[in-house]
Design a protein around this motif. Structure first.
Motif, PDB file in Angstrom:
ATOM      1  N   TYR A 372      50.963  68.125  62.251  1.00  0.00           N
ATOM      2  CA  TYR A 372      50.454  69.412  62.713  1.00  0.00           C
ATOM      3  C   TYR A 372      50.962  69.653  64.136  1.00  0.00           C
ATOM      4  N   ASN A 373      51.841  70.634  64.279  1.00  0.00           N
ATOM      5  CA  ASN A 373      52.495  70.874  65.564  1.00  0.00           C
ATOM      6  C   ASN A 373      52.867  72.352  65.680  1.00  0.00           C
ATOM      7  N   PRO A 374      51.869  73.232  65.704  1.00  0.00           N
ATOM      8  CA  PRO A 374      52.169  74.673  65.721  1.00  0.00           C
ATOM      9  C   PRO A 374      52.937  75.127  66.955  1.00  0.00           C
ATOM     10  N   ASP A 375      52.853  74.353  68.051  1.00  0.00           N
ATOM     11  CA  ASP A 375      53.593  74.725  69.274  1.00  0.00           C
ATOM     12  C   ASP A 375      54.990  74.123  69.308  1.00  0.00           C
ATOM     13  N   ASN A 376      55.351  73.377  68.264  1.00  0.00           N
ATOM     14  CA  ASN A 376      56.683  72.774  68.153  1.00  0.00           C
ATOM     15  C   ASN A 376      57.021  71.924  69.382  1.00  0.00           C
ATOM     16  N   LEU A 377      56.077  71.109  69.794  1.00  0.00           N
ATOM     17  CA  LEU A 377      56.288  70.238  70.959  1.00  0.00           C
ATOM     18  C   LEU A 377      57.064  68.992  70.539  1.00  0.00           C
ATOM     19  N   PRO A 378      57.780  68.355  71.444  1.00  0.00           N
ATOM     20  CA  PRO A 378      58.509  67.121  71.122  1.00  0.00           C
ATOM     21  C   PRO A 378      57.538  66.042  70.642  1.00  0.00           C
ATOM     22  N   LEU A 379      57.949  65.306  69.618  1.00  0.00           N
ATOM     23  CA  LEU A 379      57.079  64.259  69.078  1.00  0.00           C
ATOM     24  C   LEU A 379      56.804  63.174  70.107  1.00  0.00           C
ATOM     25  N   SER A 380      57.748  62.953  71.007  1.00  0.00           N
ATOM     26  CA  SER A 380      57.544  61.928  72.034  1.00  0.00           C
ATOM     27  C   SER A 380      56.423  62.294  73.000  1.00  0.00           C
ATOM     28  N   GLU A 381      56.055  63.573  73.035  1.00  0.00           N
ATOM     29  CA  GLU A 381      54.999  64.015  73.940  1.00  0.00           C
ATOM     30  C   GLU A 381      53.628  64.035  73.269  1.00  0.00           C
TER      31      GLU A 381
END
Length: 472
Positions: A372-381
């Motif tokens: 779940y990542n609606p803001d499309n943030l880097p997975l490392s973050e």
């Protein structure tokens, strides 16, 4: 209702009463003549005897004052007919008391008056002194909700109880054929049974229709029987049926009512009941699926991959609390994840930790997850966080892993906290909201929860005077 409609309704009731008395008297005379020639000449007379006796027993029960006792007696009248008349085949077991029905999804029905189930291949999931019992949905053919005298509220309550059973998911097994050669019904059935009603015929019709307009067709009752009035089923302008598959295919609803003009309401109830029993598929309950049921959020269910560890939160001030997901939050997560492409879970970890690709590892561990990542943030973050273990600085995993809607879903703590997807300590939340309403200036509130490594995660949240807003 307009005056004209009311007058029309009253005229119908008057004509119906005259017609009922006339046809009933003719039927009784005909049966009397046939009885002179033969001891047994069909089920018609037998069912009339039972119907008349049940109405007498119902009238006697009016002497009982306590509502609970009255309900128990009237359930017993119908239960005795089903168990002692000999009309119900022995393969169908009638529950001896009120029960609840459970599904492997974790959902539970409301209290049901009478259940018909397969005792030979069923389980009793929970039993407390024969007063409270839970049966698995797979072995239950259907249920009957018993009411004394139907009014508008009793109709709504009875139909709602049946709906709580019919919405339960059951196992899907091999499809067989019913007595008509059609595919067997996979969903259980529900019948509303009452002895009498003070409502006029049209008013009963309107209540059934109103309920149907507010609920999906899978939750409609299969039949409504009023012992001294008649019965109702759902249909269209060209058909009516008590079978689930037919009900669920209705495009334009039309309620069909059949007034009892010859003392045949009990036989009509029996005819529908036996047809539904023989047309419904049951399965052996898989006991392993009931060992630890998932959590529920409205129509959805979900499980934490880490089970007890993730289900329980620990508040330093108030102690343990259940980490729940509200239905609207879970639906939002599910809907978003359904639009995304899943990723191999080992690969997701490699990306989060900035590790090189390892196709061999992906092949050995082929499970995919939705993040779940609606803001499309880097997975490392969002999948890892700074932490300490034995005094060493490390990067620990920072997400909740749930299983819902046949998907493995990762919810990063970033969203767990910023969108309050998973509940925090309810007592702390109340305090936060109260302070937010009192204070003119935002205050920072510290909420501590354990990370996957077992260490404590501290999160700062700001509460505005209007509402509690959350920021990582």
């Amino acid at each position: 209702m307009t005056r004209r409609a009311k007058n029309t309704n009253d005229d119908f009731e008057t004509r119906e009463e005259r017609l009922r008395e006339s046809l009933k008297e003719q039927t009784e005379r005909s049966i009397a003549l046939r009885s002179k020639d033969r001891e047994f000449h069909g089920l018609e007379r037998e069912f009339r005897y039972h119907q008349e006796q049940m109405i007498v027993d119902f009238s006697k029960s009016k002497d009982i004052k306590h509502p609970r006792d009255v309900g128990n007696v009237r359930e017993k009248i119908l239960r005795n007919f089903l168990t002692t008349s000999g009309f119900l085949p022995k393969r169908y077991t009638v529950s001896s008391s009120s029960i609840r029905v459970a599904s492997p999804t974790g959902h539970l029905s409301n209290e049901i008056d009478i259940a018909l189930y397969d005792a030979e291949d069923s389980l009793s999931l929970m039993n407390r002194e024969d007063i409270f019992e839970v049966l698995p949905i797979e072995s239950v053919y259907g249920v009957i909700q018993v009411k004394s005298r139907l009014n508008r509220e009793e109709i709504r309550n009875g139909l709602a109880n049946l709906a709580s059973f019919k919405r339960l998911d059951r196992q899907i097994g091999d499809q067989g054929g019913n007595i008509l050669g059609a595919p067997k019904e996979r969903r259980g059935f529900g019948i509303l049974f009452a002895y009498d009603s003070d409502l006029k015929w049209q008013e009963i019709y309107q209540e059934i229709e109103s309920f149907a307009q507010l609920h999906p067709q899978t939750e409609w009752a299969n039949a409504i029987c009023i012992l001294n009035r008649g019965w109702f089923v759902h249909g269209s302008s060209t058909m009516s049926s008590a079978l689930n598959s037919h009900i669920e295919a209705i495009e334009e609803l039309q309620i069909h009512g059949m007034p009892d003009r010859q003392g045949t309401a009990l036989y009509a109830f029996y005819d529908v009941l036996l047809t539904l029993l023989r047309s419904t598929t049951i399965y052996p309950a898989e006991w392993r699926q009931y060992y630890r049921l998932p959590l529920t959020a409205g129509k959805y269910s979900y499980s934490y991959y880490m089970m007890h560890f993730s289900e329980m939160g620990r508040c330093e001030k108030h102690g343990d609390y259940a980490r729940k997901i509200e239905p609207e939050k879970l639906e939002k997560v599910i809907n978003w994840c359904q639009t995304t492409t899943p990723i191999n879970w080992i690969k997701a970890h490699n990306i989060a930790y900035n590790q090189p690709e390892d196709e061999a590892a992906y092949a050995r561990q082929p499970m995919d997850v939705h993040i779940y990542n609606p803001d499309n943030l880097p997975l490392s973050e969002i999948l890892v966080q700074d932490d300490t273990l034995d005094g060493q600085q490390i990067k620990s995993l920072a997400y909740d892993w749930i299983i819902s809607d046949n998907m493995n879903i990762w919810i990063p703590y970033h969203y767990t906290i910023s969108e309050l997807i998973v509940s925090i300590c309810p007592q702390c939340l109340v305090g936060i909201m109260k302070k937010a309403g009192r204070d003119a200036q935002p205050k920072k509130v510290r909420i501590r929860r354990k990370s996957i490594t077992g260490n404590t995660q501290t999160v700062k949240k700001e509460a505005s005077p209007k509402k509690a807003s959350t920021k990582t």
